[in-house]
Design an enzyme around this catalytic site. Structure first.
Site, PDB file in Angstrom:
ATOM      1  N   ARG A 143       0.808  -1.210   0.000  1.00 35.80           N
ATOM      2  CA  ARG A 143       0.000   0.000   0.000  1.00 35.80           C
ATOM      3  C   ARG A 143       0.848   1.270   0.000  1.00 35.80           C
ATOM      4  NH1 ARG A 143      -4.132   0.201   4.822  1.00 35.80           N
ATOM      5  NH2 ARG A 143      -4.318  -1.908   4.012  1.00 35.80           N
ATOM      6  N   HIS A 159      -4.428 -11.969  -1.944  1.00 37.63           N
ATOM      7  CA  HIS A 159      -3.290 -12.348  -2.797  1.00 37.63           C
ATOM      8  C   HIS A 159      -3.423 -13.803  -3.250  1.00 37.63           C
ATOM      9  CE1 HIS A 159      -0.805  -8.705  -2.350  1.00 37.63           C
ATOM     10  NE2 HIS A 159      -1.269  -8.652  -1.106  1.00 37.63           N
ATOM     11  N   ASP A 175      -1.785  -9.919   4.547  1.00 35.58           N
ATOM     12  CA  ASP A 175      -1.747  -8.486   4.241  1.00 35.58           C
ATOM     13  C   ASP A 175      -2.728  -8.153   3.109  1.00 35.58           C
ATOM     14  OD1 ASP A 175      -0.125 -10.006   2.478  1.00 35.58           O
ATOM     15  OD2 ASP A 175       0.751  -8.149   1.717  1.00 35.58           O
ATOM     16  N   GLU A 176      -3.090  -6.899   3.040  1.00 36.66           N
ATOM     17  CA  GLU A 176      -3.862  -6.349   1.919  1.00 36.66           C
ATOM     18  C   GLU A 176      -5.080  -7.191   1.547  1.00 36.66           C
ATOM     19  OE1 GLU A 176      -0.410  -3.794  -0.352  1.00 36.66           O
ATOM     20  OE2 GLU A 176      -0.559  -5.909  -0.836  1.00 36.66           O
ATOM     21  N   ALA A 177      -5.778  -7.690   2.561  1.00 40.73           N
ATOM     22  CA  ALA A 177      -6.990  -8.479   2.318  1.00 40.73           C
ATOM     23  C   ALA A 177      -8.176  -7.529   2.185  1.00 40.73           C
ATOM     24  CB  ALA A 177      -7.200  -9.472   3.447  1.00 40.73           C
TER      25      ALA A 177
END
Length: 542
Positions: free
Chosen positions: A3, A280, A343-345
């Site tokens: 991010r 991801h 991460d980044e879910a």
């Protein structure tokens, strides 16, 4: 890719480094006892403290030792010590042209000794004088790390694969050394672009030189699934068939993966496999329609966006899938850790994320592995013993840091990988041809000039919660070993020093001199690197 954030100015710290200054002089051979440099030969040796990572204690003094055709490498009778001796001989023989046989008795010149003592599991002592060099350690890992110090004390030409003129001098004195942190890692993203077994092993050799002991392999992402799973064969066969930009991708068979694990172990690195989830995961979702909530498989993805994919948390098949993957991966991973990403879910609701992590973490521990997750794991409930890998920035919000701090205060250990410090895929400057810049530009000094122990102290993270550091290398823009080298060097050695060396040795002005002295060694090893204007490189390295 991670991010975007804005960066904030760095506060420069100047810390004491008296032992390194004291060790930075030039050593001159005195009288020529057995093994010392003869009259007429070059009589200077590399300063005893001019190594990376900085040793815990350096005491220079006495005559240097000279490696000659008569030198032998003495090891004790253990298989482990002999393995370290064979590794050392394999480095020294081509460049010196000497036989350097291994022996278990008699005079030797170089002695590798396992012995009880206050070394810890990775510490060592190196003693050098006119009659020889002795490396003593409690464990084989300590001997191996001592050998890396010995390599750096020898001329850079020792790294070449053809005979060089020498002389091969090792400065006199003693080094007592052990690591600050037990976890000193580097991550290689083999998902965005696939790297072969040989390319990974090349990177392992580079990591070993700087006493890195954990190799984190990012094995799955939206763009590719890189490890064979027998119970779900399309993951690799189909999900591994592409990469960023639409190349052919690839994957590791179980035999390939086990070869990487074996090779890493021979360099005293532990492999930490990562299966990123619940986000991801497009490569997995494309491979099996049942893993999608709507039962429709998306197409394979070759771009670089993040946050658009998610496993289907309500479906029970999701946990059968995760159980099978974790079981097979754990069975071929002798190391302690299994990384579950997290991460980044962005396409997973918070409630679903918490439910997912509550289901998945026990699957990992149930197969005997310690959970590691990116620091978003602290937004759920980290299982007892879990480690959270912090990849935030100096400017990350106070609330996010407080969440991490609360978990740390409750017993969750932290691995520090601040993206605007030691993400090795960040561009050095706006002119860097490779890499990304979402975390800002990360020059060599910025990458080195911070203290893991105090980095999150203002947020309430106790220093005791910091278990180590890791330098990730994401591969959206990297597809060759030359790309890896250029982005890792010269920043990787600094990350290694942050993990190994005492805080009291941390000082940019002395470090940059030691870093510059590494350049001829990289040249000899064929490592291409960024020639930062912040570093006083030797004239031939400019």
């Amino acid at each position: 890719m991670r991010r975007h954030h804005r960066t904030t100015p760095r506060t420069t710290r100047v810390l004491g480094a008296l032992l390194l200054v004291a060790a930075a002089g030039v050593f001159t051979a005195g009288a020529a006892p057995a093994g010392a440099a003869p009259a007429g030969a070059a009589r200077t040796a590399r300063p005893l403290g001019q190594v990376i990572p900085a040793p815990a204690s350096v005491t220079p003094g006495g005559s240097p030792y000279r490696i000659t055709p008569a030198t032998r490498i003495r090891v004790d009778g253990s298989r482990e010590a002999r393995g370290v001796g064979e590794y050392l001989a394999g480095i020294l023989r081509p460049s010196t042209g000497y036989r350097l046989p291994l022996t278990t008795h008699g005079p030797a010149g170089i002695e590798l000794r396992l012995s009880k003592g206050p070394f810890g599991s990775e510490g060592y002592r190196l003693d050098s004088g006119g009659k020889g060099v002795t490396i003593t350690a409690r464990e084989p890992a300590g001997l191996f790390h001592g050998v890396q110090t010995l390599r750096q004390l020898l001329p850079a030409a020792v790294e070449k694969r053809t005979r060089q003129p020498g002389p091969w001098l090792v400065a006199g004195g003693s080094i007592k050394d052990s690591p600050r942190y037990a976890y000193r890692g580097a991550m290689l993203d083999v998902s965005r672009h696939f790297f072969t077994v040989a390319q990974v092993e090349r990177y392992i050799d580079e990591l070993a030189l700087y006493k890195i002991n954990e190799l984190h392999l990012h094995l799955s992402d939206d763009q590719g699934w890189r490890i064979a799973i027998d119970s779900w064969p399309r993951l690799a066969a189909y999900g591994g068939s592409t990469e960023v930009g639409g190349g052919t991708g690839g994957y590791y068979t179980k035999a390939d993966y086990q070869e990487i694990v074996r090779y890493a172990a021979s360099r005293h690195l532990e492999v930490v496999p990562e299966i990123d989830m619940p986000g991801h995961t497009n490569a997995a979702l494309a491979s099996y329609a049942d893993l999608n909530c709507d039962g429709v498989a998306p197409p394979l993805y070759t771009g670089t966006n993040v946050g658009f994919s998610s496993l289907c948390v309500p479906k029970e098949v999701t946990y059968s899938f995760v159980e099978d993957v974790v079981r097979e991966l754990a069975a071929m991973t002798p190391g302690r850790y299994l990384h579950i990403g997290g991460d980044e879910a962005h396409s997973t609701s918070h409630d679903d994320y918490v439910k997912f992590m509550d289901r998945v973490q026990p699957l990992v521990t149930g197969h005997g592995k310690t959970v590691i997750g990116w620091h978003q794991l602290t937004g759920a409930t980290p299982i007892k013993g879990a480690l959270a890998q912090y990849w935030g920035l100096d400017s990350t919000s106070a609330a996010e840091k407080a969440q991490v701090a609360k978990a740390a205060q409750n017993g969750t250990g932290l691995i520090l990988s601040p993206a605007d410090r030691i993400y090795l895929d960040m561009k050095y400057t706006k002119d860097t041809p490779l890499g990304l810049a979402w975390a800002g530009y990360v020059e060599v000094r910025r990458s080195y000039d911070w203290d893991p122990g105090s980095y999150l102290a203002a947020a309430g993270v106790p220093a005791s919660a910091v278990r180590g550091v890791e330098a990730p290398l994401w591969s959206e823009t990297l597809s060759t070993s030359a790309h890896i080298d250029y982005m890792a060097f010269p920043r990787l050695p600094g990350a290694a020093e942050l993990g190994w060396s005492p805080a009291a040795t941390h000082d940019w002005d002395t470090y940059k001199v030691r870093l510059a002295a590494q350049a001829p060694r990289w040249d000899a090893l064929g490592i291409g690197y960024y020639r930062s204007p912040q570093v006083p490189w030797p004239a031939q390295a400019r």
